[in-house]
Design a protein around this motif. Structure first.
Motif, PDB file in Angstrom:
ATOM      1  N   VAL A  43     114.829 117.216 -49.441  1.00  0.00           N
ATOM      2  CA  VAL A  43     115.319 116.875 -48.106  1.00  0.00           C
ATOM      3  C   VAL A  43     114.617 115.625 -47.584  1.00  0.00           C
ATOM      4  O   VAL A  43     115.223 114.778 -46.920  1.00  0.00           O
ATOM      5  CB  VAL A  43     115.117 118.060 -47.147  1.00  0.00           C
ATOM      6  CG1 VAL A  43     115.431 117.657 -45.706  1.00  0.00           C
ATOM      7  CG2 VAL A  43     116.010 119.227 -47.557  1.00  0.00           C
ATOM      8  N   ALA A  46     116.268 112.624 -49.238  1.00  0.00           N
ATOM      9  CA  ALA A  46     117.641 112.469 -48.751  1.00  0.00           C
ATOM     10  C   ALA A  46     117.681 111.964 -47.317  1.00  0.00           C
ATOM     11  O   ALA A  46     118.498 111.104 -46.975  1.00  0.00           O
ATOM     12  CB  ALA A  46     118.383 113.793 -48.870  1.00  0.00           C
ATOM     13  N   SER A  47     116.818 112.482 -46.463  1.00  0.00           N
ATOM     14  CA  SER A  47     116.817 112.049 -45.060  1.00  0.00           C
ATOM     15  C   SER A  47     116.348 110.612 -44.923  1.00  0.00           C
ATOM     16  O   SER A  47     116.780 109.895 -44.011  1.00  0.00           O
ATOM     17  CB  SER A  47     115.930 112.980 -44.220  1.00  0.00           C
ATOM     18  OG  SER A  47     114.588 112.939 -44.666  1.00  0.00           O
ATOM     19  N   ARG A  53     122.229 111.599 -41.302  1.00  0.00           N
ATOM     20  CA  ARG A  53     123.220 112.414 -42.017  1.00  0.00           C
ATOM     21  C   ARG A  53     122.581 113.637 -42.665  1.00  0.00           C
ATOM     22  O   ARG A  53     123.244 114.643 -42.872  1.00  0.00           O
ATOM     23  CB  ARG A  53     123.930 111.574 -43.072  1.00  0.00           C
ATOM     24  CG  ARG A  53     124.720 110.397 -42.497  1.00  0.00           C
ATOM     25  CD  ARG A  53     125.534 109.707 -43.561  1.00  0.00           C
ATOM     26  NE  ARG A  53     126.537 110.615 -44.131  1.00  0.00           N
ATOM     27  CZ  ARG A  53     127.341 110.275 -45.145  1.00  0.00           C
ATOM     28  NH1 ARG A  53     127.237 109.065 -45.681  1.00  0.00           N
ATOM     29  NH2 ARG A  53     128.224 111.123 -45.603  1.00  0.00           N
ATOM     30  N   VAL A  54     121.302 113.531 -43.013  1.00  0.00           N
ATOM     31  CA  VAL A  54     120.576 114.662 -43.574  1.00  0.00           C
ATOM     32  C   VAL A  54     119.411 114.970 -42.647  1.00  0.00           C
ATOM     33  O   VAL A  54     118.599 114.095 -42.361  1.00  0.00           O
ATOM     34  CB  VAL A  54     120.052 114.355 -44.998  1.00  0.00           C
ATOM     35  CG1 VAL A  54     119.263 115.552 -45.534  1.00  0.00           C
ATOM     36  CG2 VAL A  54     121.202 114.010 -45.931  1.00  0.00           C
ATOM     37  N   ALA A  68     118.974 118.832 -50.894  1.00  0.00           N
ATOM     38  CA  ALA A  68     120.247 118.176 -50.573  1.00  0.00           C
ATOM     39  C   ALA A  68     120.894 117.673 -51.859  1.00  0.00           C
ATOM     40  O   ALA A  68     120.197 117.209 -52.765  1.00  0.00           O
ATOM     41  CB  ALA A  68     120.023 117.014 -49.606  1.00  0.00           C
TER      42      ALA A  68
END
Length: 215
Positions: A43, A46-47, A53-54, A68
């Protein structure tokens, strides 16, 4: 009749209430799912790559470990590109993100430098895509990136191109430093194919301290 109408309405709105998931199922067929390249990431990663969005992990952590799955639609159908190009481009964003993370983690002392990117790949169009993706990955790390390219004299090119890649890049780095293309304020990240039989990009770093393979 009412049950049938309810079922039709439910099927019609289903794509709008289900998560945006390209895996085969009610919304996507197996054929359409093959048009996506997906990779599971933490995560945190991804963030950072897709802010907003994440959702990032809570500051104090969470009771459930989350991850994710990042998916990107292919621009070309599978099999329409040469096998090497397909292998490189299908994982390019993930590969360049890993290299940028590694370069920053292993050499935090270089964070204030200006980063140059050089790519060695047999196809010029793919080479440009690799350079662009690598620069974007470095920018996401908060590093300063320039489009300036290092230069070699004609005589240097003639000598270096006759060397094996494992020897050519250290030699090129030595010449870049000698002619001022890579100065004490610079760091050059090279993305290269060391063997035409490979389907992986290797990364090397050239600074005033010399050449070092990252991967």
């Amino acid at each position: 009749m009412e049950i049938g109408l309810t079922l039709l309405i439910s099927l019609a709105i289903l794509p709008f209430i289900l998560p945006d998931d390209p895996s085969p199922g009610l919304v996507h067929s197996r054929a359409s799912s093959r048009l996506y390249d997906c990779q599971r990431e933490s995560v945190t990663t991804a963030s950072r790559r897709y802010p907003g969005r994440v959702r990032a992990d809570a500051p104090r952590g969470e009771y459930v470990e989350r991850s994710a799955v990042l998916c990107q639609e292919r621009l070309m159908a599978p099999g329409s590109r040469p096998a090497l190009d397909e292998a490189i481009l299908s994982s390019l964003d993930d590969r360049t993100a890993q290299v940028a993370d590694l370069a920053d983690a292993l050499h935090p002392e270089l964070s204030a430098r200006r980063w140059l990117v050089e790519t060695h790949y047999p196809d010029a169009e793919v080479s440009a895509k690799i350079s662009f993706a690598t620069k974007n990955a470095l920018v996401r790390q908060g590093l300063s990136v320039t489009d300036r390219a290092p230069r070699l004299a004609v005589g240097d090119v003639g000598i270096i191109t006759r060397l094996a890649p494992a020897d050519a890049w250290p030699a090129a780095c030595e010449r870049y430093i000698a002619n001022g293309s890579v100065g004490p304020e610079d760091a050059l990240l090279a993305m290269v194919i060391r063997d035409p039989r490979e389907t992986i990009l290797h990364a090397g770093l050239c600074t005033d301290g010399g050449w070092a393979w990252l991967q």
